[in-house]
Design a protein around this motif. Structure first.
Motif, PDB file in Angstrom:
ATOM      1  N   ALA A   1     -11.663 -60.295  40.930  1.00 51.51           N
ATOM      2  CA  ALA A   1     -10.202 -59.793  41.075  1.00 51.51           C
ATOM      3  C   ALA A   1      -9.184 -61.273  40.846  1.00 51.51           C
ATOM      4  O   ALA A   1      -8.305 -61.163  40.059  1.00 51.51           O
ATOM      5  CB  ALA A   1      -9.775 -59.327  42.314  1.00 51.51           C
ATOM      6  N   GLY A   2      -9.618 -62.204  41.604  1.00 53.95           N
ATOM      7  CA  GLY A   2      -8.911 -63.499  41.538  1.00 53.95           C
ATOM      8  C   GLY A   2      -8.797 -63.974  40.020  1.00 53.95           C
ATOM      9  O   GLY A   2      -7.909 -64.631  39.552  1.00 53.95           O
ATOM     10  N   ILE A   3      -9.972 -64.033  39.567  1.00 58.76           N
ATOM     11  CA  ILE A   3     -10.076 -64.404  37.973  1.00 58.76           C
ATOM     12  C   ILE A   3      -9.020 -63.345  37.263  1.00 58.76           C
ATOM     13  O   ILE A   3      -8.019 -64.009  36.298  1.00 58.76           O
ATOM     14  CB  ILE A   3     -11.449 -64.249  37.382  1.00 58.76           C
ATOM     15  N   SER A   4      -8.883 -62.225  37.394  1.00 57.24           N
ATOM     16  CA  SER A   4      -8.055 -61.446  36.616  1.00 57.24           C
ATOM     17  C   SER A   4      -6.880 -61.693  36.817  1.00 57.24           C
ATOM     18  O   SER A   4      -5.749 -61.748  36.073  1.00 57.24           O
ATOM     19  CB  SER A   4      -8.528 -59.872  36.845  1.00 57.24           C
ATOM     20  N   VAL A   5      -6.326 -61.823  38.200  1.00 57.52           N
ATOM     21  CA  VAL A   5      -5.004 -61.623  38.662  1.00 57.52           C
ATOM     22  C   VAL A   5      -4.279 -63.134  38.087  1.00 57.52           C
ATOM     23  O   VAL A   5      -3.030 -63.306  37.635  1.00 57.52           O
ATOM     24  CB  VAL A   5      -4.684 -61.453  39.988  1.00 57.52           C
ATOM     25  N   GLN A   6      -5.188 -64.388  38.224  1.00 54.90           N
ATOM     26  CA  GLN A   6      -4.460 -65.499  37.745  1.00 54.90           C
ATOM     27  C   GLN A   6      -4.337 -65.542  36.347  1.00 54.90           C
ATOM     28  O   GLN A   6      -3.396 -66.530  35.820  1.00 54.90           O
ATOM     29  CB  GLN A   6      -5.450 -66.754  38.264  1.00 54.90           C
ATOM     30  N   PHE A   7      -5.336 -65.189  35.604  1.00 48.76           N
ATOM     31  CA  PHE A   7      -4.911 -65.200  34.129  1.00 48.76           C
ATOM     32  C   PHE A   7      -3.852 -64.191  33.550  1.00 48.76           C
ATOM     33  O   PHE A   7      -3.261 -64.488  32.987  1.00 48.76           O
ATOM     34  CB  PHE A   7      -6.193 -65.066  33.454  1.00 48.76           C
ATOM     35  N   GLY A   8      -3.835 -63.135  34.186  1.00 47.93           N
ATOM     36  CA  GLY A   8      -2.601 -62.411  34.144  1.00 47.93           C
ATOM     37  C   GLY A   8      -1.311 -63.012  34.472  1.00 47.93           C
ATOM     38  O   GLY A   8      -0.339 -62.749  33.838  1.00 47.93           O
ATOM     39  N   ALA A   9      -1.195 -63.800  35.582  1.00 47.70           N
ATOM     40  CA  ALA A   9      -0.126 -64.663  36.118  1.00 47.70           C
ATOM     41  C   ALA A   9       0.191 -65.574  34.983  1.00 47.70           C
ATOM     42  O   ALA A   9       1.494 -65.786  34.444  1.00 47.70           O
ATOM     43  CB  ALA A   9      -0.146 -65.251  37.240  1.00 47.70           C
ATOM     44  N   ALA A  10      -0.681 -66.245  34.399  1.00 46.76           N
ATOM     45  CA  ALA A  10      -0.666 -67.158  33.260  1.00 46.76           C
ATOM     46  C   ALA A  10      -0.001 -66.372  32.119  1.00 46.76           C
ATOM     47  O   ALA A  10       1.027 -67.024  31.292  1.00 46.76           O
ATOM     48  CB  ALA A  10      -1.925 -67.790  32.718  1.00 46.76           C
ATOM     49  N   LEU A  11      -0.540 -65.236  31.713  1.00 47.10           N
ATOM     50  CA  LEU A  11       0.172 -64.436  30.741  1.00 47.10           C
ATOM     51  C   LEU A  11       1.596 -64.188  31.032  1.00 47.10           C
ATOM     52  O   LEU A  11       2.593 -64.206  30.026  1.00 47.10           O
ATOM     53  CB  LEU A  11      -0.491 -63.282  30.186  1.00 47.10           C
ATOM     54  N   ALA A  12       1.990 -63.897  32.222  1.00 48.33           N
ATOM     55  CA  ALA A  12       3.278 -63.521  32.519  1.00 48.33           C
ATOM     56  C   ALA A  12       4.382 -64.641  32.254  1.00 48.33           C
ATOM     57  O   ALA A  12       5.288 -64.305  31.946  1.00 48.33           O
ATOM     58  CB  ALA A  12       3.233 -63.060  33.949  1.00 48.33           C
ATOM     59  N   VAL A  13       3.800 -66.004  32.524  1.00 51.78           N
ATOM     60  CA  VAL A  13       4.603 -66.861  32.487  1.00 51.78           C
ATOM     61  C   VAL A  13       4.970 -67.134  31.098  1.00 51.78           C
ATOM     62  O   VAL A  13       6.156 -67.570  30.772  1.00 51.78           O
ATOM     63  CB  VAL A  13       3.900 -68.269  33.019  1.00 51.78           C
ATOM     64  N   MET A  14       4.275 -66.710  30.106  1.00 53.18           N
ATOM     65  CA  MET A  14       4.607 -66.880  28.730  1.00 53.18           C
ATOM     66  C   MET A  14       5.581 -65.759  28.296  1.00 53.18           C
ATOM     67  O   MET A  14       6.192 -66.147  27.415  1.00 53.18           O
ATOM     68  CB  MET A  14       3.240 -66.795  27.904  1.00 53.18           C
ATOM     69  N   ILE A  15       5.789 -64.903  28.899  1.00 53.67           N
ATOM     70  CA  ILE A  15       6.618 -63.614  28.592  1.00 53.67           C
ATOM     71  C   ILE A  15       7.608 -63.606  29.273  1.00 53.67           C
ATOM     72  O   ILE A  15       8.789 -62.878  29.166  1.00 53.67           O
ATOM     73  CB  ILE A  15       5.979 -62.319  28.534  1.00 53.67           C
ATOM     74  N   MET A  16       7.864 -64.705  30.362  1.00 54.38           N
ATOM     75  CA  MET A  16       9.108 -64.619  31.197  1.00 54.38           C
ATOM     76  C   MET A  16      10.562 -64.954  30.213  1.00 54.38           C
ATOM     77  O   MET A  16      11.414 -64.246  30.681  1.00 54.38           O
ATOM     78  CB  MET A  16       9.117 -65.704  32.448  1.00 54.38           C
ATOM     79  N   PRO A  17      10.281 -65.666  29.409  1.00 53.87           N
ATOM     80  CA  PRO A  17      11.731 -65.894  28.592  1.00 53.87           C
ATOM     81  C   PRO A  17      12.171 -64.619  27.784  1.00 53.87           C
ATOM     82  O   PRO A  17      13.183 -64.612  27.623  1.00 53.87           O
ATOM     83  CB  PRO A  17      11.090 -66.821  27.556  1.00 53.87           C
ATOM     84  N   ARG A  18      11.545 -63.713  27.932  1.00 52.70           N
ATOM     85  CA  ARG A  18      11.660 -62.479  27.007  1.00 52.70           C
ATOM     86  C   ARG A  18      12.446 -61.553  28.040  1.00 52.70           C
ATOM     87  O   ARG A  18      13.319 -60.797  27.750  1.00 52.70           O
ATOM     88  CB  ARG A  18      10.482 -61.565  26.293  1.00 52.70           C
ATOM     89  N   ALA A  19      12.118 -61.260  29.346  1.00 55.18           N
ATOM     90  CA  ALA A  19      12.312 -60.345  30.097  1.00 55.18           C
ATOM     91  C   ALA A  19      12.840 -60.879  31.541  1.00 55.18           C
ATOM     92  O   ALA A  19      13.191 -60.245  32.382  1.00 55.18           O
ATOM     93  CB  ALA A  19      11.209 -59.324  30.371  1.00 55.18           C
ATOM     94  N   GLY A  20      12.600 -62.257  31.992  1.00 58.67           N
ATOM     95  CA  GLY A  20      12.747 -62.837  33.219  1.00 58.67           C
ATOM     96  C   GLY A  20      11.922 -62.219  34.286  1.00 58.67           C
ATOM     97  O   GLY A  20      10.937 -61.421  33.818  1.00 58.67           O
ATOM     98  N   ALA A  21      11.876 -63.029  35.470  1.00 64.60           N
ATOM     99  CA  ALA A  21      10.961 -62.734  36.377  1.00 64.60           C
ATOM    100  C   ALA A  21      10.856 -61.344  36.976  1.00 64.60           C
ATOM    101  O   ALA A  21       9.996 -60.692  37.116  1.00 64.60           O
ATOM    102  CB  ALA A  21      11.167 -63.962  37.419  1.00 64.60           C
TER     103      ALA A  21
END
Length: 323
Positions: free
Chosen positions: A50-70
């Motif tokens: 679960a930890g591996i999944s959620v942290q790599f998901g968070a890294a992906l989220a950082v990459m798309i924040m410029p599109r939609a904001g936090a």
């Protein structure tokens, strides 16, 4: 989704998961000891996955924040996760008590708060320090609700690693150079994470399979929706953004929350909370691989400390169950 075997009945105290333990294996045989080892390591594997999944998901989220904001990313993540879980679980809504629904509501509020505050944090500070601050919530929970001295000792060792990592995680930035608001959001997310652990365990015992998780995720999505619409508006409906949001939802919500709920049915919350000390190490690795955030030798030492603390907590749990 197959139903996992449940642990003991819910405890009467507010920290339900903190005092609940799995049934002990049959004593007096080598096979019982082996069974205790397997049953002890199974939940640990769930937590680490679960930890591996959620942290790599968070890294992906950082990459798309410029599109939609936090706030927009949080809305996409929770809404997509809610839809996926509701379709997979098709939870029943009848036959539950007011206390059951109160637990689901509290779980959903904790989930929305944890996600919203954390994504506001990583929009302002690097991933490594954000998770390092956030994990202080579960560490504090493990000390507060634990009735065993050994859990306090392992939590202290993990905290030492967390503090060491704080000075160098996330591309060499220590806490002194962090945006104060971003750090405050991370600490708030940690408090909500502690609440998430408690109410996830309660929900897992009151609802079959992942039904309670699906319902709580729907609550969290409804809470986050107005904030996401206010920040991102129609940008949430761009097909590429929707696709990336679905990926974040699967990696950061659907998969890890399901694994954590199953794990909390099989292990005490203090042990689970100490295992959360692995999150900064996983986040630092994700930041290095996905976001090009470098790790130093002190980062590696910090990671070794939190892993040692987590292994100690796991060994204590296995020995207790095998005794």
């Amino acid at each position: 989704m197959p139903a996992p075997s449940s642990s003991s009945s819910p405890a009467a105290s507010p920290a339900v998961a903190a005092t609940a333990a799995d049934p002990s294996p049959t004593q007096g045989s080598g096979s019982a000891s082996g069974s205790g080892l397997r049953s002890g390591l199974g939940p640990v594997a769930l937590v680490i996955s679960a930890g591996i999944s959620v942290q790599f998901g968070a890294a992906l989220a950082v990459m798309i924040m410029p599109r939609a904001g936090a706030a927009g990313v949080v809305t996409l993540r929770l809404a997509a996760a809610a839809i996926v879980l509701l379709l997979l679980c098709r939870p029943k809504v009848r036959g539950y008590s007011r206390a059951d629904w109160g637990t689901v509501l509290a779980f959903g509020v904790a989930m929305a708060g944890m996600n919203g505050l954390f994504y506001q944090s990583i929009d302002r500070i690097p991933l490594g320090p954000a998770v390092t601050l956030e994990v202080l919530g579960p560490l504090a929970l493990s000390v507060i609700v634990s009735r065993r001295l050994v859990n306090v000792l392992w939590a202290g060792l993990a905290l030492g690693g967390v503090v060491l990592l704080s000075g160098h995680g996330g591309g060499g930035l220590g806490f002194g150079s962090l945006d104060p608001l971003g750090a405050a959001f991370a600490l708030g997310a940690g408090a909500m994470w502690a609440a998430y652990i408690v109410f996830s365990a309660r929900t897992g015992r009151r609802f079959p399979q992942a039904d309670g998780l699906a319902l709580a995720m729907a609550v969290a999505a409804v809470i986050s929706l107005p904030l996401g619409i206010a920040e991102a508006g129609s940008d949430l409906l761009v097909p590429s953004t929707l696709a990336l949001g679905l990926g974040v939802a699967v990696l950061s919500s659907v998969l890890p929350y399901t694994l954590e709920l199953l794990a909390l049915r099989r292990m005490p919350a203090p042990t689970f909370a100490i295992l959360m000390s692995l999150e900064p190490a996983i986040a630092a690795t994700a930041g290095f691989l996905v976001l090009n955030q470098a790790m130093s030798a002190l980062d590696a030492l910090a990671i070794a400390l939190v892993i040692a603390a987590s292994m100690g907590a796991v060994r204590s749990q296995i020995r207790r169950k095998a005794a």
